[in-house]
Structures are given as structure tokens and as C-alpha cells.
Design a protein around this motif. Sequence first.
Motif, mmCIF file in Angstrom:
data_model
loop_
_atom_site.group_PDB
_atom_site.id
_atom_site.type_symbol
_atom_site.label_atom_id
_atom_site.label_comp_id
_atom_site.label_asym_id
_atom_site.label_seq_id
_atom_site.Cartn_x
_atom_site.Cartn_y
_atom_site.Cartn_z
ATOM 1 N N ARG A 1 0.814 -1.494 -0.110
ATOM 2 C CA ARG A 1 0.773 0.065 0.096
ATOM 3 C C ARG A 1 1.455 1.405 -0.117
ATOM 4 N N ASN A 2 2.143 1.018 1.031
ATOM 5 C CA ASN A 2 2.715 2.280 0.892
ATOM 6 C C ASN A 2 3.411 2.957 -0.508
ATOM 7 N N LEU A 3 3.841 1.451 -0.730
ATOM 8 C CA LEU A 3 4.738 2.021 -1.972
ATOM 9 C C LEU A 3 3.661 2.027 -3.189
ATOM 10 N N HIS A 4 2.438 1.927 -3.567
ATOM 11 C CA HIS A 4 1.749 2.216 -4.468
ATOM 12 C C HIS A 4 1.437 3.620 -3.922
ATOM 13 N N GLU A 5 1.056 3.945 -3.091
ATOM 14 C CA GLU A 5 0.585 5.932 -2.558
ATOM 15 C C GLU A 5 1.907 5.953 -2.486
ATOM 16 N N GLY A 6 3.134 5.958 -2.127
ATOM 17 C CA GLY A 6 4.342 7.031 -2.314
ATOM 18 C C GLY A 6 5.508 7.229 -4.160
ATOM 19 N N LEU A 7 5.255 5.938 -4.188
ATOM 20 C CA LEU A 7 5.990 5.881 -5.368
ATOM 21 C C LEU A 7 5.218 5.853 -6.614
ATOM 22 N N GLY A 8 3.695 5.194 -6.470
ATOM 23 C CA GLY A 8 2.682 5.366 -7.804
ATOM 24 C C GLY A 8 3.312 4.641 -8.721
ATOM 25 N N ILE A 9 3.708 2.979 -8.061
ATOM 26 C CA ILE A 9 4.140 1.961 -8.448
ATOM 27 C C ILE A 9 3.004 1.318 -8.497
ATOM 28 N N SER A 10 2.443 0.599 -10.259
ATOM 29 C CA SER A 10 1.273 -0.537 -9.817
ATOM 30 C C SER A 10 0.947 -1.361 -8.863
#
Length: 126
Positions: free
Chosen positions: A103-112
Motif C-alpha cells: 500500500r505504502n509503495l503504491h501510494e508513495g511511489l505510484g507503482i502499480s
Amino acid sequence: MGADLKPIRTDADYEAALAEAGRLWGARSGTPEGDRLDVLATLIDAYESRHYPMDPPDAIDAILFRMEQQGLTRKDLEPLIGPRGRVAEVLNRKRGLSIEMIRNLHEGLGISAEILIRPTRHEEAA
């Protein structure tokens, strides 16, 4: 202009289509040559997708790519993944991503999220 367009079925058809696309490269959109190039590009793409599929990146490759793109360091990942040791374990494929990390990586870095939930190469080999 060249012969009638037909599906690309063989490597010879593929090579011929690439050669013709090369000759037509730069043709203006909306002209007969430009339209032919657009159709050839679609046929070439369909053939390549069938015969040369690309594996999507695993989660770690995607994270490393995004870090490089944005000039991020491992320290920049700590708010998203956790302490320095955990970041190292994740990036070295010794620890999988938790749902919270995803969740954090998706929201923070925009990775799918779809890429982040894929098994890493290390997990696939296990």
C-alpha cells in the motif's frame, strides 16, 4: 505503394513488415503512406506480443527502477517499508513485501499494486 496488407504469420513476413515500416518511417499521418505505416505498426505489435512476450518486472525491479527515476536512496524508502535493515532485506529479496508495504509503495511511489503483489524472482525460485 506496396502490396496489399496481410497478417504477419512468419518470421519472413515479420522481417518484410519491419523493412517496409522502415521505408515508410516519418510519413505524415493522414496520408496513404502514414495510414499504411499505422496499420503495419499494429500488425508488427500484434506479432511481437505473440512471439516475443515481455515479462512484467517483479516488485523489486519496479522499486529499483522508480528509485533510479526519482533519484531516491534506500533511506527515502524507510517511511514506506520500515527501518534500514528491513529496506535492505526487501531490496536484496530476502524479505517479501507485506500488504502495508505494498500500500505504502503504491501510494508513495505510484507503482502499480498489480506489479507489487507479483512474486519476486527469489520467491519464484524457492
